[in-house]
Scaffold this motif. Structure first.
Motif, PDB file in Angstrom:
ATOM      1  N   GLU A  42       0.802  -1.229   0.000  1.00 35.06           N
ATOM      2  CA  GLU A  42       0.000   0.000   0.000  1.00 35.06           C
ATOM      3  C   GLU A  42       0.829   1.269   0.000  1.00 35.06           C
ATOM      4  OE1 GLU A  42      -3.301   0.603  -0.361  1.00 35.06           O
ATOM      5  OE2 GLU A  42      -3.321  -1.496  -0.965  1.00 35.06           O
ATOM      6  N   ARG A  99      -1.001  -0.053  -9.714  1.00 35.61           N
ATOM      7  CA  ARG A  99      -2.314  -0.695  -9.906  1.00 35.61           C
ATOM      8  C   ARG A  99      -3.262   0.215 -10.678  1.00 35.61           C
ATOM      9  NH1 ARG A  99      -1.162  -2.459  -4.595  1.00 35.61           N
ATOM     10  NH2 ARG A  99      -2.510  -0.898  -3.623  1.00 35.61           N
ATOM     11  N   ARG A 135       0.267   1.691  -5.322  1.00 37.64           N
ATOM     12  CA  ARG A 135      -1.091   2.085  -5.720  1.00 37.64           C
ATOM     13  C   ARG A 135      -1.090   2.697  -7.121  1.00 37.64           C
ATOM     14  NH1 ARG A 135      -1.197   3.991  -0.349  1.00 37.64           N
ATOM     15  NH2 ARG A 135      -1.019   6.161  -1.076  1.00 37.64           N
TER      16      ARG A 135
END
Length: 253
Positions: free
Chosen positions: A154, A162, A159
Motif C-alpha cells: 500500500e 495498480r 497504488r
C-alpha cells in the motif's frame, strides 16, 4: 468549476518507470554474479536487525534461509543455528544448513525445539502461509520469538502501479503482499502476538531499479543511496517497502 487532471496521462510514465525498475534490478543481480547488491554492503543493524535480541544460550531456526548468510550470523551469537531452504542451488555448504521442502513436508524438527525462528522475506512466496506459520509455532518453545519480514503493498508507488493496470508486486514470485493490518492479523491468527512495534524497512521508490543497476557498478554509491532510503522512511511504515516484526508464541485459548 475545478477541472481534475486526467490521471491516465501519467500511465505511460508509470509504465516506463516500472519497466526500468524491474529491468534495473535484474541487471544489478546479473552484474553481481546472481547476488543483489544489498547483500554486498555493510548495513549493520538495519540488515541484521534480528541479532540484538538473541541470547547466547538460544537455539535458532532460519526458515527459508537462502544462501545461509543469516544462519551463519546467528551461529556467531547463539549456541545453535540451523537453516532450511527448498533450493539446493543457493545453499552454502555447511552442516548447519539443510535442503528441505518445508512447503510440502513441514519442518524436520521436533516440537518445542527452538527459542527463536527467522522467516525473512519468505512468507510472501508461500501458497499456504497459515500452514507454514503453524509449523514455525510448533517447533518454537513456549514464548519463543519469531522474527519475520514481508512486503507492503500500500505505498504510493504500488497504488500508482495498480491504477495504471500494472502488476504492483515487488517480485513476480510473490503470492501475496500485505497491508500492515493484514500482516499483523495473519500473525495473530497463527498464535503469535507482537513483542514490539512493527518497523519499516526502506523507502519505496520507482527509482529503486536504477539505483540497483548503478549500485551494482559501484557499491559505495549503492551503500549511500541505501542508507538515504532507510533514513527517509523514518519510523513510518506507510511508504516502506515492507514490514519487520518480532512476534512471540502464545497459548491458543
Amino acid at each position: 468549476m475545478t477541472v481534475c487532471p486526467d490521471k491516465s496521462v501519467w500511465h505511460p510514465w508509470v509504465r516506463l518507470l516500472d519497466w526500468s525498475n524491474r529491468h534495473g534490478k535484474a541487471l544489478a543481480v546479473r552484474l553481481r554474479g546472481g547476488i543483489h547488491p544489498k547483500h554486498l554492503i555493510p548495513d549493520g543493524d538495519a540488515y541484521e536487525w534480528y541479532l540484538a535480541p538473541l541470547r547466547p544460550d538460544w537455539a535458532v531456526l532460519d526458515v527459508g534461509c537462502g544462501t545461509g548468510r543469516h544462519t551463519l550470523r546467528v551461529q556467531e551469537r547463539c549456541r545453535l543455528a540451523m537453516g532450511v531452504d527448498r533450493d539446493p542451488s543457493i545453499l552454502w555448504r555447511s552442516p548447519h544448513l539443510r535442503v528441505w521442502d518445508f512447503a510440502r513436508r513441514g519442518l524436520p524438527y521436533p516440537s518445542a525445539t527452538f527459542d527463536a525462528a527467522l522467516c525473512l522475506d519468505v512468507i510472501e512466496h508461500m501458497d499456504d502461509r497459515p500452514a507454514l506459520l503453524a509449523e514455525i509455532r510448533r517447533v518454537l518453545k513456549p514464548g519463543g520469538l519469531l522474527f519475520i519480514s514481508a512486503p507492503n503493498r500500500e505505498t504510493t508507488w504500488r497504488r500508482r502501479l495498480r491504477a495504471a493496470g500494472l502488476d504492483s508486486r515487488s517480485d513476480p514470485d510473490h503470492r501475496v503482499e500485505y497491508t500492515r493490518h493484514e500482516f499483523v492479523g495473519e500473525l495473530y491468527a497463527a498464535g503469535f502476538a507482537l513483542a514490539d512495534a512493527v518497523r519499516p524497512t526502506t523507502l519505496d521508490t520507482p527509482w529503486a531499479g536504477l539505483q540497483d543497476a548503478l549500485g551494482a557498478c559501484w557499491l559505495p554509491l549503492y551503500a549511500w543511496l541505501h542508507r538515504r532510503r532507510r533514513e527517509a522512511v523514518g519510523q513510518s511504515t506507510a511508504e516502506s517497502t515492507g514490514f519487520r516484526a518480532v512476534a512471540a508464541k502464545v497459548d491458543k485459548r
